[in-house]
Design an enzyme around this catalytic site. Structure first.
Site, mmCIF file in Angstrom:
data_model
loop_
_atom_site.group_PDB
_atom_site.id
_atom_site.type_symbol
_atom_site.label_atom_id
_atom_site.label_comp_id
_atom_site.label_asym_id
_atom_site.label_seq_id
_atom_site.Cartn_x
_atom_site.Cartn_y
_atom_site.Cartn_z
ATOM 1 N N GLY A 48 40.848 44.697 30.316
ATOM 2 C CA GLY A 48 41.747 45.087 31.395
ATOM 3 C C GLY A 48 41.621 44.106 32.536
ATOM 4 O O GLY A 48 40.665 43.318 32.579
ATOM 5 N N GLN A 53 41.510 41.393 41.172
ATOM 6 C CA GLN A 53 40.730 40.371 40.455
ATOM 7 C C GLN A 53 41.429 39.023 40.391
ATOM 8 O O GLN A 53 40.821 38.029 39.990
ATOM 9 C CB GLN A 53 40.429 40.832 39.024
ATOM 10 C CG GLN A 53 39.489 42.021 38.970
ATOM 11 C CD GLN A 53 39.170 42.367 37.540
ATOM 12 O OE1 GLN A 53 39.924 43.086 36.889
ATOM 13 N NE2 GLN A 53 38.065 41.861 37.027
ATOM 14 N N CYS A 91 32.742 42.923 33.174
ATOM 15 C CA CYS A 91 33.894 42.730 34.056
ATOM 16 C C CYS A 91 34.178 41.239 34.180
ATOM 17 O O CYS A 91 33.241 40.449 34.298
ATOM 18 C CB CYS A 91 33.568 43.313 35.426
ATOM 19 S SG CYS A 91 34.886 43.148 36.631
ATOM 20 N N LEU A 92 35.459 40.854 34.153
ATOM 21 C CA LEU A 92 35.801 39.432 34.257
ATOM 22 C C LEU A 92 35.379 38.839 35.605
ATOM 23 O O LEU A 92 35.178 37.634 35.706
ATOM 24 C CB LEU A 92 37.312 39.231 34.064
ATOM 25 C CG LEU A 92 37.862 39.495 32.655
ATOM 26 C CD1 LEU A 92 39.371 39.318 32.629
ATOM 27 C CD2 LEU A 92 37.204 38.577 31.623
ATOM 28 N N HIS A 133 37.652 52.104 34.933
ATOM 29 C CA HIS A 133 37.087 50.867 35.462
ATOM 30 C C HIS A 133 38.126 50.116 36.300
ATOM 31 O O HIS A 133 37.841 49.671 37.413
ATOM 32 C CB HIS A 133 36.592 50.007 34.289
ATOM 33 C CG HIS A 133 36.075 48.650 34.657
ATOM 34 N ND1 HIS A 133 34.767 48.262 34.426
ATOM 35 C CD2 HIS A 133 36.680 47.579 35.232
ATOM 36 C CE1 HIS A 133 34.610 47.011 34.860
ATOM 37 N NE2 HIS A 133 35.754 46.566 35.348
ATOM 38 N N GLU A 134 39.346 49.998 35.765
ATOM 39 C CA GLU A 134 40.398 49.234 36.462
ATOM 40 C C GLU A 134 40.876 49.958 37.725
ATOM 41 O O GLU A 134 41.111 49.317 38.747
ATOM 42 C CB GLU A 134 41.578 48.942 35.528
ATOM 43 C CG GLU A 134 41.240 48.110 34.285
ATOM 44 C CD GLU A 134 40.449 46.844 34.564
ATOM 45 O OE1 GLU A 134 40.586 46.265 35.649
ATOM 46 O OE2 GLU A 134 39.662 46.436 33.685
ATOM 47 N N HIS A 137 38.694 49.323 40.602
ATOM 48 C CA HIS A 137 38.957 48.037 41.268
ATOM 49 C C HIS A 137 39.957 48.196 42.415
ATOM 50 O O HIS A 137 39.865 47.509 43.422
ATOM 51 C CB HIS A 137 39.544 47.019 40.272
ATOM 52 C CG HIS A 137 38.516 46.245 39.508
ATOM 53 N ND1 HIS A 137 37.599 45.404 40.115
ATOM 54 C CD2 HIS A 137 38.275 46.149 38.180
ATOM 55 C CE1 HIS A 137 36.839 44.850 39.180
ATOM 56 N NE2 HIS A 137 37.222 45.279 37.998
HETATM 57 ZN ZN LIG Z 1 36.384 44.775 36.210
#
Ligand SMILES: [Zn+2]
Length: 166
Positions: A48, A53, A91-92, A133-134, A137
């Site tokens: 995701g 991000q 996480c990216l 999770h997203e 953010h």
């Molecule tokens: Zn993340």
């Protein structure tokens, strides 16, 4: 043509801001952003990607599913199961760092699709985990805030805390 967007890394302050609601679904820029975020997520092999991000503090996430990617605009979790499950997450924005996070097993979600149409669905297990999770953010919350334990990359996380990637 979709293009690759640069990822914002922890501890950049953009990752800690509260995102704003999307109001203009129709603009060319917004539709392009959806394509670019999708390409970036695919290329980076993410499950995701949330708009903060890539440096945009707006309520939009893209999710990679086995049936292709979906975009959730102004997503909201309407109901959460009492039952939670703990699993390893990454996480990216925090490459090579992983931790155990407890998440609701089943959630009921409402959001808007890229045409601005309201959608409602139930998500379970990994799909539910990625959405939680997203959405975190969008509120400036990262998985390391919730992790009971950092399982991989503890030293790297300490190193990253000293940096300023913005
Ligand atoms: Zn993340």
């Amino acid at each position: 043509m979709a293009k690759l967007l640069p990822i914002t890394y922890f501890p950049c302050k953009d990752l800690r801001k509260k995102s704003k609601k999307v109001v203009d679904f129709k603009s060319k820029e917004f539709q392009q952003l959806i394509l670019d975020m999708d390409k970036t997520m695919q290329e980076k092999d993410g499950l995701g990607l949330a708009a903060p991000q890539i440096g945009k503090n707006i309520n939009m996430v893209v999710i990679n599913t086995s049936d292709g990617s979906i975009v959730l605009i102004n997503p909201k979790i309407m109901r959460k199961s009492w039952k939670k499950e703990s699993a390893e997450e990454g996480c990216l924005s925090l490459p090579d760092i992983y931790g155990m996070v407890n998440r609701h097993k089943i959630i009921r979600v409402t959001a808007f699709d890229k045409q601005g149409k309201k959608i409602k669905f139930i998500a379970e297990d990994l799909f539910a985990r990625v959405i939680q999770h997203e959405i975190d953010h969008l509120r400036g919350v990262l998985f390391i805030d919730k992790a009971k334990e950092i399982t991989k990359g503890k030293d790297k996380l300490e190193e990253m805390k000293k940096n300023d990637y913005c």
